[in-house]
Motif scaffolding. Structure first.
Motif, PDB file in Angstrom:
ATOM      1  N   PHE A 174     120.715  11.238-139.116  1.00 35.58           N
ATOM      2  CA  PHE A 174     119.444  11.170-138.390  1.00 35.58           C
ATOM      3  C   PHE A 174     118.358  11.948-139.132  1.00 35.58           C
ATOM      4  N   LYS A 175     118.709  13.075-139.696  1.00 35.88           N
ATOM      5  CA  LYS A 175     117.731  13.866-140.441  1.00 35.88           C
ATOM      6  C   LYS A 175     117.200  13.076-141.647  1.00 35.88           C
ATOM      7  N   LYS A 176     118.094  12.312-142.270  1.00 38.01           N
ATOM      8  CA  LYS A 176     117.681  11.483-143.403  1.00 38.01           C
ATOM      9  C   LYS A 176     116.700  10.400-142.943  1.00 38.01           C
ATOM     10  N   GLU A 177     117.017   9.760-141.825  1.00 32.94           N
ATOM     11  CA  GLU A 177     116.114   8.727-141.307  1.00 32.94           C
ATOM     12  C   GLU A 177     114.763   9.333-140.920  1.00 32.94           C
ATOM     13  N   TRP A 178     114.785  10.536-140.388  1.00 31.80           N
ATOM     14  CA  TRP A 178     113.546  11.228-140.008  1.00 31.80           C
ATOM     15  C   TRP A 178     112.644  11.405-141.231  1.00 31.80           C
ATOM     16  N   LYS A 179     113.209  11.930-142.294  1.00 30.60           N
ATOM     17  CA  LYS A 179     112.425  12.185-143.508  1.00 30.60           C
ATOM     18  C   LYS A 179     111.848  10.893-144.068  1.00 30.60           C
ATOM     19  N   GLU A 180     112.652   9.819-144.053  1.00 28.38           N
ATOM     20  CA  GLU A 180     112.161   8.541-144.573  1.00 28.38           C
ATOM     21  C   GLU A 180     111.072   7.954-143.688  1.00 28.38           C
ATOM     22  N   TYR A 181     111.167   8.145-142.378  1.00 24.65           N
ATOM     23  CA  TYR A 181     110.223   7.522-141.450  1.00 24.65           C
ATOM     24  C   TYR A 181     108.921   8.315-141.333  1.00 24.65           C
ATOM     25  N   TYR A 182     109.048   9.630-141.178  1.00 20.51           N
ATOM     26  CA  TYR A 182     107.858  10.448-140.946  1.00 20.51           C
ATOM     27  C   TYR A 182     107.265  11.040-142.222  1.00 20.51           C
ATOM     28  N   GLY A 183     108.091  11.175-143.269  1.00 16.66           N
ATOM     29  CA  GLY A 183     107.567  11.740-144.505  1.00 16.66           C
ATOM     30  C   GLY A 183     107.620  13.246-144.559  1.00 16.66           C
ATOM     31  N   PHE A 184     108.165  13.891-143.554  1.00 16.83           N
ATOM     32  CA  PHE A 184     108.350  15.346-143.592  1.00 16.83           C
ATOM     33  C   PHE A 184     109.714  15.675-143.013  1.00 16.83           C
ATOM     34  N   ASP A 185     110.144  16.902-143.222  1.00 15.42           N
ATOM     35  CA  ASP A 185     111.500  17.295-142.852  1.00 15.42           C
ATOM     36  C   ASP A 185     111.721  17.238-141.342  1.00 15.42           C
ATOM     37  N   TRP A 186     113.002  17.003-140.996  1.00 17.07           N
ATOM     38  CA  TRP A 186     113.444  16.937-139.596  1.00 17.07           C
ATOM     39  C   TRP A 186     113.078  18.201-138.833  1.00 17.07           C
ATOM     40  N   ARG A 187     112.762  18.024-137.550  1.00 20.69           N
ATOM     41  CA  ARG A 187     112.465  19.152-136.673  1.00 20.69           C
ATOM     42  C   ARG A 187     113.368  19.077-135.442  1.00 20.69           C
ATOM     43  N   PRO A 188     114.000  20.158-135.044  1.00 23.15           N
ATOM     44  CA  PRO A 188     114.911  20.134-133.890  1.00 23.15           C
ATOM     45  C   PRO A 188     114.170  19.799-132.605  1.00 23.15           C
ATOM     46  N   GLN A 189     114.675  18.824-131.878  1.00 25.13           N
ATOM     47  CA  GLN A 189     113.950  18.346-130.695  1.00 25.13           C
ATOM     48  C   GLN A 189     113.882  19.376-129.574  1.00 25.13           C
ATOM     49  N   HIS A 190     114.831  20.301-129.522  1.00 19.79           N
ATOM     50  CA  HIS A 190     114.834  21.263-128.422  1.00 19.79           C
ATOM     51  C   HIS A 190     113.762  22.334-128.575  1.00 19.79           C
ATOM     52  N   GLU A 191     113.119  22.404-129.746  1.00 18.06           N
ATOM     53  CA  GLU A 191     112.177  23.492-129.987  1.00 18.06           C
ATOM     54  C   GLU A 191     110.789  23.237-129.402  1.00 18.06           C
ATOM     55  N   SER A 192     110.435  21.975-129.157  1.00 18.51           N
ATOM     56  CA  SER A 192     109.105  21.703-128.608  1.00 18.51           C
ATOM     57  C   SER A 192     109.047  20.302-128.025  1.00 18.51           C
ATOM     58  N   PRO A 193     108.130  20.072-127.081  1.00 20.81           N
ATOM     59  CA  PRO A 193     107.947  18.722-126.545  1.00 20.81           C
ATOM     60  C   PRO A 193     107.561  17.727-127.638  1.00 20.81           C
ATOM     61  N   GLU A 194     106.755  18.166-128.578  1.00 15.52           N
ATOM     62  CA  GLU A 194     106.325  17.266-129.642  1.00 15.52           C
ATOM     63  C   GLU A 194     107.504  16.808-130.493  1.00 15.52           C
ATOM     64  N   ASN A 195     108.410  17.743-130.803  1.00 18.69           N
ATOM     65  CA  ASN A 195     109.603  17.374-131.566  1.00 18.69           C
ATOM     66  C   ASN A 195     110.470  16.395-130.779  1.00 18.69           C
TER      67      ASN A 195
END
Length: 734
Positions: A174-195
């Motif tokens: 999932f982290k790999k897909e995140w980087k490819e889709y958003y262009g920046f490193d994965w962010r843990p979803q539990h840390e913020s509503p935006e994540n």
């Protein structure tokens, strides 16, 4: 140029999803003779010969089940018995051990499972994780599954349950897909509503991509073989996925050119999920099923896609037969109350229904196969679906009240941020149940479909909130505003104080500085700040703002009065002399069928009474009644003999078998009845006069023991005998 990379990505995703939903879709009617279907992983057996139109053969794994057959042999076993054959498998999970263990491409892929914050992989079975659908996995699905299925002559493919659990999103894949889709490193979803919002948007996108890729390939490969391959998505409702905290593409798939339709996977297991009403959390199976089927119907109605409704006579969770029967009746009734849907998956997994062992009572550990009375009743019910007509009739009650939904209902369910809770999806049920429990047949409206004119058909009042969802594209507000200004009435309910109001999104970036997406909607409607609670005129229409989150109407007892009074006042002002009708029941006539449900938790505890010559289709004896009384918390399914169009023509009105090869002469009526072995058939046959001679024989011409009786008042003959998938020949002479 966008002011932030994040904003560009979010807008790009939203515009893509919305723009693909706007072109008008052609009507998809499927093929003749595909009205009823069922799914099975096993070959044909006498005890599971369901007699629907289509057998959907599940999984390409060879030697699947007890048949010790290849996939192609299993398919052929159903074709040999006269069935059309389709194919189904999971897209988020399945028997893909050859992929995960490296047999397919020489590489280990168990690291592509969905993983929680604790590092736990979410499993669907041994060596079967819920999948992060990578492009490599999609390639496997195309080459190892879809190609083989089409080569076997299958021209309809069902890829079911595109499910990404909200609590997952921590795997390397999932982290790999995140980087490819958003262009920046994965962010843990539990840390913020935006994540969390970003994580769930990606989950949504991954299965949108997977289905688009797989189905586009299926259609293109099919064309090389001269085949028109049709592609369907069996999926839970948006209501259920939101409540169960699962992310799935849902409504956006209806706009893909490669998607021909859906199966609405609604059954006791989904509909018994508890919800809140009047301060009490409990199961409300009929009401929840009604809303689930409604969300599926409204998801596809504007796009013209085909929709099968599913019910299940049992469920995944082991319970007792009486529990199954009660809740099957509730969900079955709910599906029939949508008269513009007339295609059905009559059951999944007939092997576990007919051969599975379940408790004989709630207080007993003794287990047994399906009781004869229940299998008979079930077969009466499913055989009506082969003849269930479309109908222009509407469920009785005040029409025109809709509740707005969005796919983003799934985005903010988990985890909780800033202490904001939405227990059991109470912000949705807070809009729906106060009306539904008063007998108002509310419908759902999908924000993804607001660009279609058909979406607004029969909607005069729209209720919405952004407490539990957010608009993924601002152009939806243009369509909402245009509808209001043209005479629609909009009720907005929300405090707009949940943490997701302030995620970095289109309403607060790129030159927009709105504190909440509702502010953009109100500005588009022409309202002026500070957008306080009250009623506003907007063109020919009205906007009413309630500064309560909808959950407040149901989490505590007697808290929905202001909400209900507001709806009532606006409805009656819009409707002129008509009043908002409160009652304790829902009733619909579809051809000869009468469908009734009486709700409980209503100030009116009186029964619903229908009179006439009525066959009770929930009674395995299918008796003829002069009246039927339905009490609160109960449902009824009746055949109204008085509505038969050609009463002088001999015909089977109800049966626990499917009828074939009917022949009518001046003095006789013959037919063949087929249904699974080890089940009992009952049937009620309309005749011009009492039969003087009744012959019941098997396929070899040998007499079959039968029971018969004559009801002179209804001119119907009752017949009962043991079913035989090879056919039982019946000849009635008078």
């Amino acid at each position: 140029m966008c002011k932030s990379i994040l904003f560009c990505l979010l807008v790009a995703f939203s515009v893509q999803a919305f723009s693909q939903s706007t072109p008008a879709a052609s009507k998809v009617s499927g093929q003749p003779g595909e009205k009823t279907v069922f799914q099975t992983s096993n070959p044909w057996k006498p005890v599971t010969d369901v007699r629907a139109d289509v057998a959907i053969v599940y999984s390409v794994k060879d030697h699947h089940g007890k048949g010790n057959m290849t996939f192609e042999q299993r398919v052929q076993s159903w074709r040999d018995k006269g069935y059309k054959t389709h194919f189904m498998t999971g897209i988020a999970w399945g028997e893909y051990q050859d992929y995960f263990t490296g047999k397919w491409d020489g590489k280990w892929h168990l690291d592509e499972g969905q993983v929680t914050q604790k590092g736990d992989t979410l499993w669907h079975g041994r060596l079967v994780p819920y999948i992060v659908p990578s492009m490599n996995f999609i390639k496997y699905m195309k080459e190892a599954v879809i190609k083989r299925v089409i080569d076997a002559g299958i021209d309809a493919i069902f890829l079911e349950e595109p499910e990404f659990w909200a609590r997952s999103g921590y795997s390397t894949a999932f982290k790999k897909e995140w980087k490819e889709y958003y262009g920046f490193d994965w962010r843990p979803q539990h840390e913020s509503p935006e994540n969390t919002y970003l994580s769930n948007k990606l989950k949504y996108h991954l299965y949108y991509r997977a289905l688009n890729e797989c189905f586009t390939y299926a259609k293109e490969y099919g064309k090389t073989k001269g085949m028109n391959v049709r592609c369907y998505v069996p999926t839970h409702s948006l209501v259920n996925y939101s409540q169960w905290m699962i992310v799935s593409p849902e409504a956006s798939l209806a706009s893909l050119p490669c998607v021909d339709g859906y199966i609405a996977q609604v059954w006791t297991g989904t509909s018994r999920e508890p919800n809140f009403f009047n301060g009490e959390k409990k199961e409300r199976v009929f009401e929840t099923a009604f809303l689930e089927y409604g969300s599926m119907e409204s998801m596809t109605a504007p796009t013209g896609r085909k929709m099968f409704f599913l019910t299940d006579p049992i469920e995944d969770w082991p319970r007792d037969w009486a529990d199954y029967k009660k809740n099957y009746q509730a969900t079955f009734t709910a599906q029939l109350l949508y008269p513009m849907i007339a295609d059905y998956e009559v059951m999944p997994w007939p092997d576990r229904i007919y051969q599975g062992l379940y408790r004989t009572s709630a207080n007993s550990d003794k287990k047994a196969q399906i009781p004869r009375f229940y299998s008979t009743q079930m077969q009466v019910m499913i055989n009506t679906l082969n003849n269930m007509p479309l109908s222009e009739n509407k469920v009785n009650g005040s029409q025109g009240i809709g509740i707005l939904m969005s796919n983003s209902l799934m985005f903010q369910r988990f985890p909780t941020h800033s202490g904001y809770e939405d227990p059991q999806l109470a912000n949705f049920y807070g809009q729906a149940l106060p009306l539904l429990k008063r007998g108002v047949p509310v419908k759902t409206v999908h924000i993804e479909n607001v660009s279609f004119p058909q979406t607004w058909k029969d909607v005069s009042i729209l209720i919405m909130s952004y407490a539990n969802m957010k608009p993924m594209d601002k152009t939806a507000h243009d369509h909402l505003a245009a509808w209001v200004k043209n005479g629609g009435v909009l009720i907005y309910s929300g405090r707009d104080d949940d943490a997701f109001q302030r995620v970095q999104e289109w309403w607060n970036t790129g030159g927009n500085t709105f504190q909440a997406p509702s502010e953009h909607l109100f500005r588009t409607l022409g309202l002026k700040e500070p957008y306080q609670a009250g009623e506003y005129t907007c063109g020919k229409g009205k906007v009413v703002i309630l500064r309560n989150d909808p959950k407040e109407f149901v989490l505590k007892a007697n808290s929905d009065e202001e909400y209900i009074n507001t709806v009532k006042k606006l409805y009656e002002a819009k409707a002129g002399e008509a009043t908002l009708q409160y009652k304790n029941h829902f009733a619909l006539t579809r051809g000869p069928y009468e469908i009734i449900s009486v709700v409980d938790e209503n100030s009116d505890a009186s029964p619903y009474v229908l009179k006439g010559k009525l066959i009770d289709l929930f009674d395995p004896e299918i008796p003829v009644l002069d009246q039927k009384q339905v009490n609160p918390g109960e449902q009824a399914f009746l055949y109204n003999i008085g509505s038969v169009k050609n009463p002088k023509t001999p015909q089977v009105l109800a049966a626990a078998a499917r009828v074939y090869d009917e022949k009518v002469s001046k003095k006789s009526y013959t037919f063949i009845a087929r249904s699974p072995a080890s089940t009992t058939n009952v049937m009620r046959v309309l005749l011009p006069a009492q039969a003087k001679k009744i012959q019941v024989t098997d396929a070899a011409g040998k007499p079959v023991e039968s029971k018969t009786s004559w009801d002179a008042a209804s001119k119907t003959c009752f017949l009962s005998f043991e079913n035989n998938p090879d056919g039982v020949q019946v000849k009635l002479s008078w």
